[in-house]
Design a protein around this motif. Structure first.
Motif, PDB file in Angstrom:
ATOM      1  N   CYS A 234      13.662   2.010  -6.104  1.00 35.90           N
ATOM      2  CA  CYS A 234      12.838   1.631  -5.041  1.00 35.90           C
ATOM      3  C   CYS A 234      13.309   2.025  -3.778  1.00 35.90           C
ATOM      4  O   CYS A 234      12.641   2.589  -2.840  1.00 35.90           O
ATOM      5  CB  CYS A 234      12.632   0.125  -4.943  1.00 35.90           C
ATOM      6  N   GLU A 238      11.363   4.820  -1.343  1.00 39.20           N
ATOM      7  CA  GLU A 238      10.297   4.130  -0.535  1.00 39.20           C
ATOM      8  C   GLU A 238       9.598   4.917   0.469  1.00 39.20           C
ATOM      9  O   GLU A 238       8.173   4.489   0.361  1.00 39.20           O
ATOM     10  CB  GLU A 238      11.311   3.080   0.428  1.00 39.20           C
ATOM     11  N   TRP A 242       5.214   4.777   0.047  1.00 38.77           N
ATOM     12  CA  TRP A 242       4.194   4.500   0.887  1.00 38.77           C
ATOM     13  C   TRP A 242       3.471   5.508   1.332  1.00 38.77           C
ATOM     14  O   TRP A 242       2.237   5.395   1.497  1.00 38.77           O
ATOM     15  CB  TRP A 242       5.072   3.845   2.052  1.00 38.77           C
ATOM     16  N   VAL A 287       7.088  -3.295  -2.002  1.00 38.80           N
ATOM     17  CA  VAL A 287       6.989  -2.820  -0.591  1.00 38.80           C
ATOM     18  C   VAL A 287       6.469  -3.941   0.113  1.00 38.80           C
ATOM     19  O   VAL A 287       6.723  -3.707   1.335  1.00 38.80           O
ATOM     20  CB  VAL A 287       5.788  -1.726  -1.083  1.00 38.80           C
TER      21      VAL A 287
END
Length: 348
Positions: A234, A238, A242, A287
């Motif tokens: 993650c 990231e 996104w 997130v």
């Protein structure tokens, strides 16, 4: 002019440096918490206690099944074996008490108007493994299914086909995180009218930020039910995650399938591309946590209770200024500690 420029530049550096992780380091020594822990199953499997007495003492535990069905269950050797294994793990409840008292000291600190619950443990007969902790602030009750914490390698889980991705949480040291998750499910405000993807991911993020507040010295792996490798994935991806949500126009979408793909318990998140099987399930929740952490870095004066009650997800998202770089470090600053030979991620 040079002096003004340097002063402005120094101020910018100072302002940037001040945007650090919100501190959850609070003094709870004055919070006097004593937990009452009752083992329902200890009485249930004691056939010297009449069923009528059990119904009177634990009215919330019994459904409309006939007395004959309950009496048969009390003598079921398989059920008794599951309970015996569970009670061996929990022992005399000292470890349970010692792990939950700090949680409720912090709970009392942040929510002084809420009462401390009475804790009831029980054996579910391997029925309540996915959501083993139930909490109700209104009734002041906390229920823990002890048979959900027999260890990742427990053969009883093999016998009923418990998926490997669910077993990370089936260790006793994960119970405090799942307790806070149950608390969050009860007290974090959510409106059914808010059905955009951003509403859902920030709701999950707010529930997870409660774990930051109520759990001291706990790795993110425990909060999300992940492995160290999954948290690292993650962190490393990231920006890409996104960017995928943005490019696919998911952030403000009302598509109900997104919740199942990115927020429900699953072995991996459904990106519908070649990377998805490397991802952990519930990536949207992770997130959401990063957005909420960024929001608190940008708005450090926002109180926890105010945040949890704020249902304006679009305002929170805008004020977070969340925009992770495609490549580079996560906005959250981590340190690692080795536990059982693996490096776990702790928020600094």
């Amino acid at each position: 002019m040079k002096f003004v420029y340097r002063l402005a530049f120094a101020s910018l550096i100072l302002f940037t440096a001040c945007k650090k992780e919100k501190s959850w380091d609070v003094d709870v020594k004055e919070q006097n918490v004593k937990l009452a822990i009752h083992d329902i199953s200890q009485d249930f499997f004691n056939d010297s206690i009449p069923l009528v007495t059990l119904r009177k003492n634990y009215p919330f535990f019994f459904d409309t099944n006939s007395d004959e069905i309950w009496e048969a269950q009390r003598r079921d050797k398989k059920e008794i074996n599951i309970y015996t294994k569970s009670r061996k793990i929990f022992g005399n409840f000292d470890q349970l008490n010692n792990s939950l008292v700090p949680v409720f000291q912090r709970y009392q600190y942040y929510f002084p108007e809420y009462k401390i619950p009475t804790v009831y443990t029980y054996s579910s007969g391997l029925q309540n493994l996915n959501y083993p902790v139930m909490f109700s602030q209104q009734s002041g009750l906390l229920f823990i299914a002890m048979d959900a914490y027999l260890g990742t390698k427990e053969k009883l889980y093999d016998s009923i086909g418990v998926d490997r991705y669910l077993r990370a949480n089936m260790e006793l040291d994960r119970l405090p995180s799942q307790t806070v998750d149950a608390i969050a499910n009860d007290i974090v405000t959510f409106s059914p009218r808010n059905q955009l993807f951003i509403d859902h991911i920030l709701y999950e993020g707010k529930k997870l930020i409660l774990q930051d507040a109520l759990l001291a010295d706990t790795p993110d792996e425990y909060k999300l039910g992940y492995s160290p490798e999954q948290i690292q994935w993650c962190i490393d991806n990231e920006g890409q995650i996104w960017n995928f949500f943005v490019e696919q126009n998911y952030v403000f979408s009302s598509d109900v399938s997104l919740k199942k793909r990115f927020l429900d318990l699953a072995p991996f998140s459904k990106f519908n591309n070649e990377i998805e099987q490397n991802s952990p399930g519930r990536i949207g929740a992770w997130v959401g946590l990063q957005i909420i952490r960024q929001y608190l870095r940008e708005n450090p004066k926002v109180e926890l209770k105010t945040l949890l009650e704020d249902m304006d997800a679009q305002k929170i998202f805008k004020d977070s200024k969340y925009k992770p770089a495609l490549e580079g470090k996560s906005g959250t600053v981590y340190t690692t500690k080795t536990i059982n030979g693996k490096d776990y991620h702790f928020v600094k």
